[in-house]
Design a protein around this motif. Sequence first.
Motif, short mmCIF file in Angstrom:
data_model
loop_
_atom_site.label_atom_id
_atom_site.label_comp_id
_atom_site.label_asym_id
_atom_site.label_seq_id
_atom_site.Cartn_x
_atom_site.Cartn_y
_atom_site.Cartn_z
N UNK A 122 7.23 -1.68 7.80
CA UNK A 122 8.23 -2.62 8.40
C UNK A 122 9.10 -3.44 7.14
N UNK A 123 10.28 -3.76 7.58
CA UNK A 123 11.36 -4.45 6.74
C UNK A 123 11.02 -5.47 6.36
N UNK A 124 9.98 -6.40 6.78
CA UNK A 124 9.77 -7.90 6.39
C UNK A 124 8.68 -7.49 5.21
N UNK A 125 8.05 -6.26 5.11
CA UNK A 125 6.85 -6.23 4.17
C UNK A 125 7.83 -5.58 2.85
N UNK A 126 8.78 -4.94 3.24
CA UNK A 126 9.62 -4.54 1.84
C UNK A 126 10.27 -5.78 1.50
N UNK A 127 10.84 -6.66 2.17
CA UNK A 127 11.56 -7.95 1.67
C UNK A 127 10.42 -8.76 0.91
N UNK A 128 9.21 -8.81 1.33
CA UNK A 128 8.18 -9.75 0.82
C UNK A 128 7.98 -9.18 -0.73
N UNK A 129 8.13 -8.08 -1.07
CA UNK A 129 7.71 -7.43 -2.26
C UNK A 129 9.14 -7.51 -3.06
N UNK A 130 10.10 -7.11 -2.55
CA UNK A 130 11.66 -6.92 -3.18
C UNK A 130 12.64 -7.52 -2.51
N UNK A 131 13.12 -8.64 -2.80
CA UNK A 131 13.99 -9.36 -2.13
C UNK A 131 15.54 -8.93 -1.93
N UNK A 165 0.93 -1.28 0.03
CA UNK A 165 0.06 0.16 -0.02
C UNK A 165 0.80 1.21 0.05
N UNK A 166 2.03 1.42 0.64
CA UNK A 166 2.84 2.41 0.73
C UNK A 166 4.02 2.34 -0.11
N UNK A 167 3.83 2.00 -1.25
CA UNK A 167 4.94 1.76 -2.28
C UNK A 167 5.38 3.13 -2.59
N UNK A 168 4.75 4.08 -2.73
CA UNK A 168 5.43 5.40 -3.01
C UNK A 168 6.36 6.20 -2.01
N UNK A 169 5.91 5.56 -0.61
CA UNK A 169 6.75 5.95 0.33
C UNK A 169 8.14 5.27 0.43
N UNK A 170 7.92 4.11 0.02
CA UNK A 170 9.20 3.32 0.16
C UNK A 170 10.00 3.48 -1.11
N UNK A 171 9.46 3.93 -2.25
CA UNK A 171 10.31 4.43 -3.46
C UNK A 171 10.84 5.58 -3.09
#
Lengths: 196, 196
Positions: B48-57, B15-21
Amino acid sequence: MSEERHGTRRSGGPRKAQEIFDAALDLLAEKGYEGLTIEGVAQRSGVNKTTIYRWWPSKGALLGAALIGARQLDLAPPDTGSLRGDLEALLHTIATPLTTPPASDIAVAVLGAATHSTELAVHVKDFFADRIAREEPVFTRAVARGELPADTDPMLLVDLLAGAAWIRVVLRQLPLEKDFVSRTVRTVLEGARAAD
Amino acid sequence: MSEERHGTRRSGGPRKAQEIFDAALDLLAEKGYEGLTIEGVAQRSGVNKTTIYRWWPSKGALLGAALIGARQLDLAPPDTGSLRGDLEALLHTIATPLTTPPASDIAVAVLGAATHSTELAVHVKDFFADRIAREEPVFTRAVARGELPADTDPMLLVDLLAGAAWIRVVLRQLPLEKDFVSRTVRTVLEGARAAD
């Protein structure tokens, strides 16, 4: 070779300068800018570390001298008799080191590292200034032959050619197709003639 | 924004892809590719770090997604009504991020690091492929208006413009003079028309 004949030694340099330059460029290709050390250059060239430091106080300074002074980069500008021939030769001498190891490892390592080492960036800037000075006669002759308007900006033409090659080969990772050189030169050449 | 409307989310994303980018690109600008970590992106974006890793390894995969999907890089191709106008606008949108912080820190860090990270190089290649696909309409319209030959190669023209800007600004470290954009576009434009 005497100091008089060898322009690149005008500010002096140790007797085995070429061996030192070769070692610096080889190590850069193998290990990248981070892995390059004066220690490593001394070992590979068989020249004492303190001798190298006496002439070049840092690896940035040594690499700067190597880019300008190395035999393997000391290419005469083309003189084929026509601007098209000269520009095709020039684009070949730019594109080949970007695609053919070990030169491509050196070129890509130097130009990539220039973006994150301020010291190296200064030497890359000097290298590009040195190149355009060497390439000027190509354009002076073309103007004299009536092939280019007198107010042509050689730097723009060289940067169009070299920049297209850089993006295609390094960033897009596409091969240099057989007709890339001729199409690129034709476009830049016609553009330079028309944009009078 | 629904999955249907937002083309860049076709393969999904948190959901927060833009904030992550945004966080990934900001950290890249500040710390370079070496200093970029998923941990740091998690901290800055509040995801959360695990959320990011779930989408981008890996950080390479995340940066690849950020380059294609980031709002700040989601520029519509110009449509000024003339090819000259479109190419000048295009060169502006290429040159500005190379010269204006913080975008220039991102652009120069990514393109420089691409030369020494094989993983990042793949994503830079994808980014350039994505860009040329977005820019195609500029050339399709110019051909339809009779401003360019039907067999024009858009990639060559874009690479000439972008490459000249890259060399001038990043490697020569020269300013973008007032008339650089118009002279460069004029040369490429006349070249493309004549090199039929």
